[in-house]
Enzyme design. Structure first.
Site, mmCIF file in Angstrom:
data_model
loop_
_atom_site.group_PDB
_atom_site.id
_atom_site.type_symbol
_atom_site.label_atom_id
_atom_site.label_comp_id
_atom_site.label_asym_id
_atom_site.label_seq_id
_atom_site.Cartn_x
_atom_site.Cartn_y
_atom_site.Cartn_z
ATOM 1 N N GLY A 101 8.542 0.861 16.396
ATOM 2 C CA GLY A 101 8.429 0.605 15.028
ATOM 3 C C GLY A 101 9.261 1.414 13.349
ATOM 4 N N GLY A 130 1.352 -6.444 4.157
ATOM 5 C CA GLY A 130 2.780 -7.124 4.102
ATOM 6 C C GLY A 130 4.067 -6.712 4.873
ATOM 7 N N GLY A 133 9.960 0.996 9.321
ATOM 8 C CA GLY A 133 9.219 0.805 7.863
ATOM 9 C C GLY A 133 9.329 1.384 7.247
ATOM 10 C CD GLU A 134 5.755 5.807 6.911
ATOM 11 O OE1 GLU A 134 5.990 5.643 7.954
ATOM 12 O OE2 GLU A 134 5.299 5.998 6.452
ATOM 13 C CB ILE A 154 14.353 -5.629 16.441
ATOM 14 C CG1 ILE A 154 15.472 -4.390 16.063
ATOM 15 C CG2 ILE A 154 13.998 -6.412 14.786
ATOM 16 C CD1 ILE A 154 14.619 -2.985 14.728
ATOM 17 C CD GLN A 175 8.462 -3.336 6.240
ATOM 18 O OE1 GLN A 175 8.075 -2.420 6.131
ATOM 19 N NE2 GLN A 175 7.716 -4.245 5.481
ATOM 20 N N GLY A 212 0.989 -1.125 0.361
ATOM 21 C CA GLY A 212 0.202 -0.145 -0.109
ATOM 22 C C GLY A 212 0.890 1.434 -0.202
ATOM 23 C CG PHE A 213 4.209 0.752 -0.304
ATOM 24 C CD1 PHE A 213 4.929 0.458 0.222
ATOM 25 C CD2 PHE A 213 3.483 0.311 -2.293
ATOM 26 C CE1 PHE A 213 5.464 -0.944 -0.411
ATOM 27 C CE2 PHE A 213 4.212 -0.862 -2.460
ATOM 28 C CZ PHE A 213 5.220 -1.383 -1.473
ATOM 29 C CG ASN A 216 10.370 -11.110 12.893
ATOM 30 O OD1 ASN A 216 11.523 -12.086 12.517
ATOM 31 N ND2 ASN A 216 9.439 -12.128 12.594
HETATM 32 MO MO1 MOS Z 1 2.620 5.090 5.575
HETATM 33 S S1 MOS Z 1 3.001 6.079 4.123
HETATM 34 O O1 MOS Z 1 1.801 5.511 6.563
HETATM 35 O O2 MOS Z 1 1.382 4.000 4.556
#
Ligand code: MOS
Length: 742
Positions: free
Chosen positions: A705, A472, A707-708, A633, A642, A245-246, A635
């Site tokens: 957290g 994902g 990911g980004e 972390i 990510q 989705g991103f 995992n």
């Molecule tokens: Mo992210 S840009 O908050 O899916």
């Protein structure tokens, strides 16, 4: 039993995914399913004067063609269309009226017995327009930019430029060394592999189950209830799996509205799948023109940072994030100021895309820091260490933790940075110029209110339920790991339910906040399960836990045991037997700590090697090392993935990605992944991810957290490496070979 938290654990949904058992929004089948195909506007602005659907309707198998003229009733007030993450303004309403606001706008839906017939019949719909002049060129409109509006609530305040500090103009004039330049990041699109789709199952009586591609099932449910005036119990939204989705799936998208419109019109089940080109009308990373000025003293510390930005939004909504404030947060500087203006174009509203605001802003800031290091004749890491900030200077508060120094140290060591010759064009590999560049990234560590339900059965199995999504990222897996540890059960005994609006409340999955939110949520609810088991265990005659208090016991190996004396325990089965129960269910909401005394951020240091063909200007990223500090972390395997994805995307941002508009038509020219380039395997060299230890006590599990953060700074590290290789500074992305000529 070794703890699962912190252990590299394969995805619990991995087998379902690779065998095709995991179903996505466009894959749910029911008898009698009809198929909708979208007709999109070919002009950017104006009105539809006529839509001729006769030819489409005459095709065998076509059931209806929905337009603004004949659609079922929809709400007529903006509030009904406001979703949980909607920006200010008047949200887009698909098929609402004859007004065209962007090229590619959905204007009709052909519904047929098969998707092939529907798609063919869209080619027969004739549309006449009353066209108006449009604007889609950011550079031509930049003088018409308006400042971001003053915030009217705390959420908007998060996205407004921070207050200036000190006397930035004087400091810049007085600085011993100055660097000032303009940087550009173009419009970019998310391009998730899975197409946006919505399958609406229509039940007799009108209840709907909507399988939608979304990052927030409850957001879509609430939105559909608003748009169609339906009751929550009549609309269930499901998104059990998502193929990326991103950010493009944070807001409800038009495929869901169109599929529900058609299901209600035909009183039958309908699926709408967008084509790849149609997905370019869903939202995009706003292009960003930015100017950074840095003033330093000769010793290499910053006196002043100024950051101005102009970003793109639509004519009907005001989307922006806090694009400029990262600069004064990352580095120590007594003086700073920020300005952010918005350019309204005849395009869909821009939206969040992985690390919104930070990804483009840090391209500029970290390129500028590299340029300053060159001007000061300082190693780029050394400059960053001299400018290191242990405090959030916007709010004058410490960070809850900040292991960025360690990121620099461990990343540099793994990369071999000490062997770098600082002179541009000094390193070669055969006919290739070799460049080494580095950059920093920063992102925020957020936690959101969330509700988790756990049902534990006497046989030692637990079902953990929350309406969050797994976009994902591995949410199923980390939820199972946390639940297994907290309940003292094997991973295989945990089943996870998510992606269903009927489950306990969750925010949209985005902002890198779900792992922290849901994991701590599971810990809270698992604690309540433990308390309930202890209450029962204490009632057992001669109970070994007769006097134990909740904080003296833990769940381990299917038993409630004393932390002081592991021989004293009561099995889950015995405790439940005492209460004549075969299951215990608890549901609790967990809120983030109300503590604003410290800033919560993640940090990363990226190191990149490029090889540049001197004659052709072709740039290849051959190696990257990214050292990240993101709390504990959960995992390393899914978190590592990510990070890899973020670095790969950063390579795309640096070298490939750019949405190109033909301004004569206000139309995207490369709305497909043949011409909108994303990195393929051949574009990606060896990437090493290092997780730097970073204890943090902002939440019980010590999470931040992740990911980004992976993408933030990568494009600058690549650009800095290209400069080191070639001596050429490219300040507008992507760094295509034409920009390296001459
Ligand atoms: Mo992210 S840009 O908050 O899916």
């Amino acid at each position: 039993m070794a703890p699962y938290i912190g252990t590299a654990t394969s995805r619990v949904d991995g087998i379902a995914k690779v065998t095709g058992a995991a179903k996505y929004a466009g894959e749910f089948n029911v008898p009698g399913l009809a198929h909708g195909s979208v007709v999109a506007s070919t002009i950017a602005k104006g009105r539809i004067t006529r839509i001729d659907t006769a030819a489409a309707l005459s095709v065998e198998g076509v059931l209806t063609v929905l337009t603004h003229d004949n659609r079922p009733r929809m709400a007529d007030d903006d509030q009904a269309y406001k979703d949980e993450v909607a920006p200010d303004g008047s949200p887009f309403r698909p098929l609402y009226d004859n007004k065209i606001m962007f090229n590619g706008q959905p204007i009709a839906l052909v519904v047929a017995e098969t998707s092939e017939v529907a798609r063919f019949a869209t080619s027969l719909v004739r549309v006449e327009y009353d066209e108006q002049a449009h604007v889609t060129d950011l550079y031509r409109q930049r003088d018409a930019a308006v400042p971001v509006p003053a915030p009217t609530n705390p959420i908007e305040a998060m996205f407004t430029p921070p207050k200036a500090r000190g006397t930035p103009d004087q400091a810049l004039a007085a600085a011993a060394v100055r660097h000032e330049a303009e940087y550009f990041v173009p419009i970019e699109h998310h391009n998730p592999m899975e197409l946006f789709a919505s399958t609406v199952i229509f039940e007799p009586g009108g209840k709907l189950t909507v399988y939608d591609k979304t990052q927030g099932v409850q957001n879509v449910q609430k939105y559909l209830c608003g748009v169609f005036g339906m009751k929550p119990e009549d609309v269930r939204v499901m998104s059990p799996f998502m193929g990326g989705g991103f950010g493009s799936g944070l807001r409800p998208q038009f495929e869901a509205v169109l599929a529900v419109l058609a299901a209600r019109a035909l009183q039958r089940s309908v699926r709408v799948v967008l084509t790849r080109p149609q997905m370019y009308a869903l939202g995009y990373r706003p292009a960003m023109i930015q100017r950074i000025a840095l003033g330093a003293n000769a010793g290499g510390t910053l006196d002043v940072i100024t950051h101005d930005a102009a970003t793109v939004t639509s004519q009907y909504e005001t989307f922006h994030r806090q694009e400029t404030g990262w600069s004064g947060l990352l580095y120590k500087s007594a003086n700073a100021k920020y300005a952010h203006r918005l350019v309204r174009l005849d395009l869909p509203t821009s939206c969040d895309m992985r690390a919104p605001s930070a990804a483009p802003a840090l391209f500029a800031l970290e390129s500028a820091m590299d340029e300053l290091a060159v001007a000061l004749k300082l190693d780029p890491i050394e400059l960053r260490l001299r400018c290191y900030s242990d405090r959030d200077q916007h709010e004058n508060r410490p960070f809850s933790s900040k292991a960025l120094r360690e990121c620099y140290r461990q990343g540099a060591e793994a990369f071999g940075w000490d062997k770098r010759n600082p002179e541009p064009r000094s390193m070669r590999d055969g006919s290739d110029l070799v460049g080494w560049g580095m950059a920093t990234g920063i992102w925020e560590a957020l936690q959101m209110p969330i509700t988790v339900r756990i049902a534990l059965t006497a046989n030692g199995h637990a079902e953990v339920a929350c309406a969050t999504s797994d976009i994902g990222t591995g949410t199923y897996t980390i939820m199972a790991q946390v639940a297994a540890d907290m309940l003292g059960l094997p991973l295989d005994n945990i089943s996870i339910k998510l992606g269903d609006s009927s489950l306990p409340q969750s925010p949209v999955e985005g902002g890198s906040w779900i792992a922290t939110s849901v994991a701590n949520g599971i810990a809270t609810t698992a604690g309540a399960i433990r308390d309930e088991l202890l209450r029962l265990a204490r009632q057992i005659a001669n109970s070994p836990l007769a006097n134990a208090t909740p904080d003296e016991v833990a769940l381990a190996d299917g038993k409630l045991v004393s932390k002081r004396d592991a021989s004293r325990g009561v099995s889950i089965a015995d405790a439940m037997r005492q209460g004549a129960m075969d299951r215990i269910e608890q549901e609790h909401t967990t809120n983030p700590a109300d503590d604003h005394s410290r800033a919560n951020n993640t940090h990363v240091a990226h190191f990149v090697e490029v090889k540049v063909d001197e004659q052709l200007g072709v740039v290849r990223v051959t190696r990257a090392v990214s050292a990240v500090a993101a709390g504990r972390i959960l995992n390393p395997k899914t978190a590592g993935s990510q990070m890899l994805g973020g670095v790969v995307w950063g390579i795309g941002m640096a070298l490939h990605e750019e949405t190109l508009i033909d301004h004569r038509f206000g139309r995207i020219m490369n709305a497909n992944i043949a011409e909108y380039h994303v990195p393929v395997n051949a574009d990606v060299g060896d990437i090493k991810i290092i997780f730097v230890d970073e204890p943090d006590d902002s939440n019980p599990l010590g999470l931040k957290g992740l990911g980004e953060i992976g993408i933030v700074g990568v494009a600058a590290a690549v650009a800095n490496a290209v400069y080191h290789a070639t001596g050429k500074r490219v300040r507008n992305l992507p760094i295509t070979l034409d920009k390296l000529q001459g």
